[in-house]
Design a protein around this motif. Sequence first.
Motif, mmCIF file in Angstrom:
data_model
loop_
_atom_site.group_PDB
_atom_site.id
_atom_site.type_symbol
_atom_site.label_atom_id
_atom_site.label_comp_id
_atom_site.label_asym_id
_atom_site.label_seq_id
_atom_site.Cartn_x
_atom_site.Cartn_y
_atom_site.Cartn_z
ATOM 1 N N ALA A 68 -2.108 -1.690 13.507
ATOM 2 C CA ALA A 68 -3.381 -1.443 12.818
ATOM 3 C C ALA A 68 -3.147 -1.101 11.347
ATOM 4 C CB ALA A 68 -4.144 -0.320 13.514
ATOM 5 N N ILE A 69 -2.104 -0.326 11.072
ATOM 6 C CA ILE A 69 -1.753 0.008 9.686
ATOM 7 C C ILE A 69 -1.388 -1.255 8.907
ATOM 8 C CG2 ILE A 69 0.058 1.059 8.259
ATOM 9 C CD1 ILE A 69 -1.930 3.122 9.058
ATOM 10 N N LEU A 70 -0.607 -2.136 9.526
ATOM 11 C CA LEU A 70 -0.227 -3.387 8.864
ATOM 12 C C LEU A 70 -1.453 -4.263 8.618
ATOM 13 C CD1 LEU A 70 3.057 -4.298 10.799
ATOM 14 C CD2 LEU A 70 2.823 -3.139 8.595
ATOM 15 N N ARG A 71 -2.342 -4.292 9.611
ATOM 16 C CA ARG A 71 -3.568 -5.081 9.472
ATOM 17 C C ARG A 71 -4.430 -4.540 8.328
ATOM 18 N NH1 ARG A 71 -4.899 -4.654 14.323
ATOM 19 N NH2 ARG A 71 -6.349 -2.897 14.136
ATOM 20 N N GLU A 72 -4.541 -3.204 8.241
ATOM 21 C CA GLU A 72 -5.312 -2.589 7.160
ATOM 22 C C GLU A 72 -4.675 -2.859 5.797
ATOM 23 O OE1 GLU A 72 -8.233 -0.158 6.955
ATOM 24 O OE2 GLU A 72 -8.546 -1.682 8.482
ATOM 25 N N SER A 73 -3.367 -3.090 5.810
ATOM 26 C CA SER A 73 -2.655 -3.381 4.564
ATOM 27 C C SER A 73 -2.724 -4.859 4.195
ATOM 28 C CB SER A 73 -1.183 -2.951 4.697
ATOM 29 O OG SER A 73 -1.086 -1.570 5.003
ATOM 30 N N GLY A 74 -3.392 -5.661 5.031
ATOM 31 C CA GLY A 74 -3.556 -7.082 4.750
ATOM 32 C C GLY A 74 -2.314 -7.914 5.013
ATOM 33 N N LEU A 75 -1.435 -7.432 5.901
ATOM 34 C CA LEU A 75 -0.179 -8.122 6.179
ATOM 35 C C LEU A 75 -0.256 -8.843 7.516
ATOM 36 C CD1 LEU A 75 2.259 -5.299 5.023
ATOM 37 C CD2 LEU A 75 1.280 -7.160 3.677
ATOM 38 N N ASN A 76 0.220 -10.083 7.573
ATOM 39 C CA ASN A 76 0.148 -10.846 8.816
ATOM 40 C C ASN A 76 1.319 -10.509 9.738
ATOM 41 O OD1 ASN A 76 2.445 -12.760 8.392
ATOM 42 N ND2 ASN A 76 1.163 -13.471 6.685
ATOM 43 N N ASP A 77 1.193 -10.882 10.996
ATOM 44 C CA ASP A 77 2.170 -10.506 12.023
ATOM 45 C C ASP A 77 3.541 -11.134 11.813
ATOM 46 O OD1 ASP A 77 0.219 -9.023 13.214
ATOM 47 O OD2 ASP A 77 -0.321 -10.551 14.700
ATOM 48 N N ASP A 78 3.612 -12.229 11.078
ATOM 49 C CA ASP A 78 4.871 -12.954 10.928
ATOM 50 C C ASP A 78 5.680 -12.525 9.696
ATOM 51 O OD1 ASP A 78 4.411 -14.503 13.204
ATOM 52 O OD2 ASP A 78 3.183 -15.923 12.074
ATOM 53 N N LEU A 79 5.116 -11.650 8.885
ATOM 54 C CA LEU A 79 5.802 -11.261 7.654
ATOM 55 C C LEU A 79 7.086 -10.487 7.963
ATOM 56 C CD1 LEU A 79 5.499 -11.293 4.528
ATOM 57 C CD2 LEU A 79 4.484 -9.008 4.745
ATOM 58 N N THR A 80 8.197 -10.873 7.322
ATOM 59 C CA THR A 80 9.474 -10.194 7.521
ATOM 60 C C THR A 80 9.704 -9.187 6.395
ATOM 61 O OG1 THR A 80 10.747 -11.808 6.257
ATOM 62 C CG2 THR A 80 10.430 -12.255 8.621
ATOM 63 N N TYR A 81 10.624 -8.259 6.643
ATOM 64 C CA TYR A 81 10.955 -7.272 5.622
ATOM 65 C C TYR A 81 11.549 -7.940 4.381
ATOM 66 C CZ TYR A 81 9.904 -2.952 8.081
ATOM 67 O OH TYR A 81 9.239 -1.907 8.695
ATOM 68 N N GLY A 82 12.238 -9.061 4.597
ATOM 69 C CA GLY A 82 12.814 -9.760 3.451
ATOM 70 C C GLY A 82 11.769 -10.352 2.531
ATOM 71 N N ASP A 83 10.590 -10.632 3.056
ATOM 72 C CA ASP A 83 9.530 -11.268 2.253
ATOM 73 C C ASP A 83 8.505 -10.280 1.705
ATOM 74 O OD1 ASP A 83 10.578 -13.822 2.640
ATOM 75 O OD2 ASP A 83 9.500 -14.069 4.539
ATOM 76 N N VAL A 84 8.521 -9.066 2.192
ATOM 77 C CA VAL A 84 7.516 -8.092 1.754
ATOM 78 C C VAL A 84 7.879 -7.560 0.368
ATOM 79 C CG1 VAL A 84 8.628 -6.029 2.731
ATOM 80 C CG2 VAL A 84 6.140 -6.112 2.525
ATOM 81 N N THR A 85 6.872 -7.308 -0.461
ATOM 82 C CA THR A 85 7.109 -6.800 -1.816
ATOM 83 C C THR A 85 7.146 -5.270 -1.824
ATOM 84 O OG1 THR A 85 4.754 -6.640 -2.390
ATOM 85 C CG2 THR A 85 5.850 -8.773 -2.738
ATOM 86 N N LYS A 86 7.684 -4.717 -2.893
ATOM 87 C CA LYS A 86 7.736 -3.262 -3.005
ATOM 88 C C LYS A 86 6.325 -2.675 -3.056
ATOM 89 C CE LYS A 86 9.817 0.624 -5.422
ATOM 90 N NZ LYS A 86 10.836 1.059 -6.407
ATOM 91 N N LYS A 87 5.416 -3.368 -3.738
ATOM 92 C CA LYS A 87 4.037 -2.883 -3.804
ATOM 93 C C LYS A 87 3.412 -2.816 -2.421
ATOM 94 C CE LYS A 87 -0.465 -3.730 -5.932
ATOM 95 N NZ LYS A 87 -1.274 -4.615 -6.824
ATOM 96 N N GLN A 88 3.688 -3.809 -1.582
ATOM 97 C CA GLN A 88 3.161 -3.797 -0.214
ATOM 98 C C GLN A 88 3.760 -2.649 0.592
ATOM 99 O OE1 GLN A 88 4.217 -7.913 0.616
ATOM 100 N NE2 GLN A 88 2.043 -8.501 0.733
ATOM 101 N N LEU A 89 5.041 -2.393 0.388
ATOM 102 C CA LEU A 89 5.677 -1.262 1.073
ATOM 103 C C LEU A 89 5.070 0.062 0.606
ATOM 104 C CD1 LEU A 89 9.467 -2.256 1.141
ATOM 105 C CD2 LEU A 89 7.767 -2.468 2.971
ATOM 106 N N GLN A 90 4.770 0.151 -0.679
ATOM 107 C CA GLN A 90 4.142 1.371 -1.213
ATOM 108 C C GLN A 90 2.774 1.598 -0.586
ATOM 109 O OE1 GLN A 90 4.378 0.356 -5.395
ATOM 110 N NE2 GLN A 90 6.129 1.730 -5.733
ATOM 111 N N GLU A 91 2.031 0.514 -0.377
ATOM 112 C CA GLU A 91 0.712 0.631 0.242
ATOM 113 C C GLU A 91 0.827 1.109 1.687
ATOM 114 O OE1 GLU A 91 -1.067 -3.180 -0.240
ATOM 115 O OE2 GLU A 91 -1.517 -2.895 -2.374
ATOM 116 N N ILE A 92 1.819 0.611 2.410
ATOM 117 C CA ILE A 92 2.033 1.065 3.786
ATOM 118 C C ILE A 92 2.393 2.550 3.798
ATOM 119 C CG2 ILE A 92 3.477 0.833 5.839
ATOM 120 C CD1 ILE A 92 3.882 -2.111 5.054
#
Length: 245
Positions: A138-162
């Motif tokens: 639910a947290i990932l969904r609220e952050s606008g991230l899809n289920d297939d996103l890997t840690y290698g592809d996630v940005t620092k800004k997205q990690l900050q939002e989580i």
Amino acid sequence: MPYGVSLAGKMGHKLVTPVPSLFTFQIKNPLLKDLAGISFSEVTATLKMEGSAQDFIQKGPCLITHWGLSGPAILKLSAFAARELHASGYKATLIMNWTQSLKPHDALALLEVCKTHSPKKKLSNENPFPCVKRFWDAILRESGLNDDLTYGDVTKKQLQEIAQRMTQYELNVKGKGEFKDEFVTAGGVAREEIDFRTMESKIHPGLYFAGEATDVDGVTGGFNFQNAWTGAWLCGQDVAKKLGQ
């Protein structure tokens, strides 16, 4: 107003206006949808209200319900902020740290470890926080991230939002829980007008108060029951002593 408290007022006792205490919070937020029943062993909950001179902070277990939040941390907040919540019409801002007590930068550091050591793993399958997968999803969904996103592809800004959502998630309290579920009342006969050695009125000898007739209320864990039982026992002991004289 309860009969005993009303009678005390008519007899000249000072009354502290009764207000509900120990109740759940009514909250409607997309994050909580379909998550009823999920619990946390410990959260940090901060309650803020317009016009209040202070914020209220409590730690402890928490439960997501069909109408909002419950559990010891929430119930304790409702007790310590009972009068301020009543004055605000039970409207407040609740800031939840779902990680117990991590700071945003600490949460971000945990996520960055995952990114460094598990770049090929999906975020949905690698949760560094103490929460169940349904809540993490639910947290990932609220952050606008899809289920297939890997840690290698996630940005620092997205990690900050989580990290921000896990440690400083803002919820709007809209009222008390449903069905008038408050457990006790704060308020009653003013404490300074009661002799707590016997529970006898200092104004009218022979008149006694106990339980919720007095301005005494506690948090969860049976303290309110104990207050009522102990007060009644003290009353009985004093009455019996006087009758035996």
